[in-house]
Design a protein around this motif. Structure first.
Motif, short mmCIF file in Angstrom:
data_model
loop_
_atom_site.label_atom_id
_atom_site.label_comp_id
_atom_site.label_asym_id
_atom_site.label_seq_id
_atom_site.Cartn_x
_atom_site.Cartn_y
_atom_site.Cartn_z
N PHE A 1 -52.24 37.64 9.34
CA PHE A 1 -52.27 38.60 10.33
C PHE A 1 -50.80 39.09 10.77
CE2 PHE A 1 -52.41 40.12 14.64
CZ PHE A 1 -53.60 40.68 14.72
N ALA A 2 -49.95 38.11 10.72
CA ALA A 2 -48.63 38.55 10.99
C ALA A 2 -47.91 39.14 9.96
CB ALA A 2 -47.82 37.12 11.06
N TYR A 3 -48.37 38.83 8.58
CA TYR A 3 -47.58 39.50 7.55
C TYR A 3 -48.08 40.91 7.04
CZ TYR A 3 -44.63 39.30 3.51
OH TYR A 3 -43.39 39.61 2.42
N TYR A 4 -49.47 40.63 7.04
CA TYR A 4 -50.27 42.15 6.60
C TYR A 4 -50.84 43.07 7.64
CZ TYR A 4 -49.87 39.58 2.13
OH TYR A 4 -49.37 38.67 0.99
N VAL B 1 -38.19 19.19 -9.48
CA VAL B 1 -39.19 19.65 -8.56
C VAL B 1 -38.29 19.64 -7.00
CG1 VAL B 1 -41.46 19.27 -9.29
CG2 VAL B 1 -40.18 17.41 -8.34
N ALA B 2 -37.22 19.32 -7.08
CA ALA B 2 -36.16 19.41 -5.65
C ALA B 2 -36.26 20.80 -5.43
CB ALA B 2 -34.81 18.97 -5.93
N TYR B 3 -36.30 21.22 -3.81
CA TYR B 3 -36.54 22.49 -3.46
C TYR B 3 -36.37 22.57 -1.92
CZ TYR B 3 -40.31 20.65 -0.44
OH TYR B 3 -40.99 19.97 0.39
N PHE B 4 -35.94 23.62 -1.67
CA PHE B 4 -35.70 24.29 -0.40
C PHE B 4 -36.93 25.00 -0.10
CE2 PHE B 4 -30.93 24.58 -1.63
CZ PHE B 4 -30.61 23.23 -1.51
N LYS B 5 -37.34 24.87 1.48
CA LYS B 5 -38.43 25.46 2.03
C LYS B 5 -38.22 26.96 2.04
CE LYS B 5 -41.90 24.85 5.31
NZ LYS B 5 -42.47 24.21 6.62
N LEU B 6 -38.68 27.94 1.47
CA LEU B 6 -38.45 29.34 1.34
C LEU B 6 -39.72 29.83 2.01
CD1 LEU B 6 -37.25 29.61 -2.30
CD2 LEU B 6 -35.93 29.42 -0.17
N ASN B 7 -39.68 31.14 2.26
CA ASN B 7 -40.49 32.08 2.79
C ASN B 7 -41.09 31.63 4.05
OD1 ASN B 7 -41.77 34.56 2.35
ND2 ASN B 7 -43.72 33.76 1.69
N THR B 8 -40.29 31.12 5.16
CA THR B 8 -40.76 30.59 6.25
C THR B 8 -40.82 31.45 7.14
OG1 THR B 8 -38.64 29.47 6.74
CG2 THR B 8 -40.37 28.01 5.64
N ARG B 9 -41.59 31.69 8.16
CA ARG B 9 -41.48 32.65 9.46
C ARG B 9 -40.36 31.95 10.54
NH1 ARG B 9 -46.91 33.90 11.51
NH2 ARG B 9 -47.32 32.19 10.36
N SER B 10 -39.76 32.78 11.27
CA SER B 10 -39.31 32.07 12.29
C SER B 10 -40.43 31.69 13.63
CB SER B 10 -38.32 33.12 13.40
OG SER B 10 -39.23 34.25 13.58
N LYS C 1 -45.16 41.52 11.60
CA LYS C 1 -44.30 40.92 12.69
C LYS C 1 -43.76 39.57 12.21
CE LYS C 1 -46.62 42.78 16.82
NZ LYS C 1 -47.15 42.60 18.01
N ALA C 2 -43.71 39.21 10.88
CA ALA C 2 -43.44 38.01 10.17
C ALA C 2 -41.86 38.33 10.07
CB ALA C 2 -44.14 37.84 8.97
N LYS C 3 -41.15 37.36 10.70
CA LYS C 3 -39.66 37.31 10.45
C LYS C 3 -39.33 36.23 9.66
CE LYS C 3 -39.04 39.02 15.40
NZ LYS C 3 -38.46 38.50 16.61
N ILE C 4 -39.28 36.52 8.16
CA ILE C 4 -38.92 35.76 7.23
C ILE C 4 -37.56 35.12 7.25
CG2 ILE C 4 -39.29 35.11 4.82
CD1 ILE C 4 -41.95 35.64 6.17
N GLN C 5 -37.21 33.84 6.96
CA GLN C 5 -35.89 33.37 7.34
C GLN C 5 -35.34 32.94 5.90
OE1 GLN C 5 -36.64 30.22 10.32
NE2 GLN C 5 -35.60 31.54 11.45
N GLY C 6 -34.01 32.90 5.75
CA GLY C 6 -33.34 32.44 4.57
C GLY C 6 -32.29 31.45 4.91
#
Length: 261
Positions: free
Chosen positions: A26-29, A122-131, A215-220
């Motif tokens: 709902f937020a993203y689309y 498989v080590a990772y940083f969490k991506l595509n997260t919203r504020s 309304k999705a504010k994606i962080q990096g």
């Protein structure tokens, strides 16, 4: 896909709690999906989704059973006797492993084990997260309504959530707990070496800026300065958003074929 990859290829996918997925969608689309754009808020949509939703309208698949749609099936089907079980059995025959987003670390350990990878793979940083301010809280009534509205996705999620925990049981609960702890420690060490802050935030560098929608504010992430050449390459790839990573892979593919981008 089966026409162009070897017959013994390993197929895997991922599912997510359909309630949280619906809130995220709902937020993203919001402005792509007519069913969402016709509602003033998620609460209004949840209160009476049938009033806003037209099944065959383009992009409305984001508003109902989107995972069922992504797995190649009719997201507007009713749960008639035998239908869901037949689809799940078909998916079980196709996919060697289905990860669960809510248990991402455990899922990655199972993926690593199945593909004979190392922990570093498989080590990772969490991506595509919203504020946090763009994530809407949901009350118990809305949760139940969203589960009922996305009943096919809920059956799908419940099936693969149970499947994941059977695999974890076979893997060994203590062994899994230990491996997850090592994975988290490795990811934390990489974050300390690569990142200005281990928490995602606003990014100004366009090469690392994730795509936001609705309304999705994606962080990096912001990389540390003066990284060594080897770590700069690794750290860059670990924080690249999906569109930039696709461009990176395409450039690499062209170079491997003897072309210069």
């Amino acid at each position: 896909v089966k026409k162009v990859v070897p017959s013994d290829s390993f197929y895997f996918s991922i599912v997510r709690d359909p309630v949280r997925l619906a809130e995220s969608s709902f937020a993203y689309y919001r402005f792509y999906c007519p069913a969402f754009s016709n509602a003033k808020s998620l609460d209004e949509f949840v209160a009476s989704p049938e009033r806003h939703y037209r099944g065959l309208e383009p992009n409305n698949h984001y508003a109902r059973n989107v995972m069922w749609f992504d797995f190649g099936h009719d997201n507007n089907m009713e749960d008639v006797p035998g239908y869901v079980d037949a689809v799940l059995a078909q998916l079980d025959r196709i996919f060697d492993l289905v990860l669960v987003a809510e248990y991402f670390d455990e899922s990655l350990i199972l993926l690593k084990e199945a593909l004979c990878w190392d922990l570093e793979d498989v080590a990772y940083f969490k991506l595509n997260t919203r504020s946090n301010d763009s994530v809407l809280p949901l009350n118990a009534s809305s949760v139940e309504r969203l589960r009922a509205w996305n009943h096919l996705d809920w059956r799908l999620y419940s099936h693969y959530n149970a499947s994941l925990w059977r695999r974890i049981s076979s893997y060994g609960a203590q062994r899994m707990e230990s491996d997850v702890a090592h994975l988290k420690a490795l990811s934390h060490r990489l974050a300390s070496r690569c990142l200005e802050s281990s928490c995602p935030g606003q990014v100004c560098d366009p090469s690392f800026m994730p795509h936001s929608s609705g309304k999705a504010k994606i962080q990096g992430y912001v990389l540390k300065v003066n990284l060594s050449r080897d770590y700069l390459e690794l750290c860059r790839r670990m924080v690249l958003p999906e569109k930039q990573y696709l461009a990176y892979l395409q450039r690499k593919q062209l170079i491997s074929r003897g072309h210069r981008p």
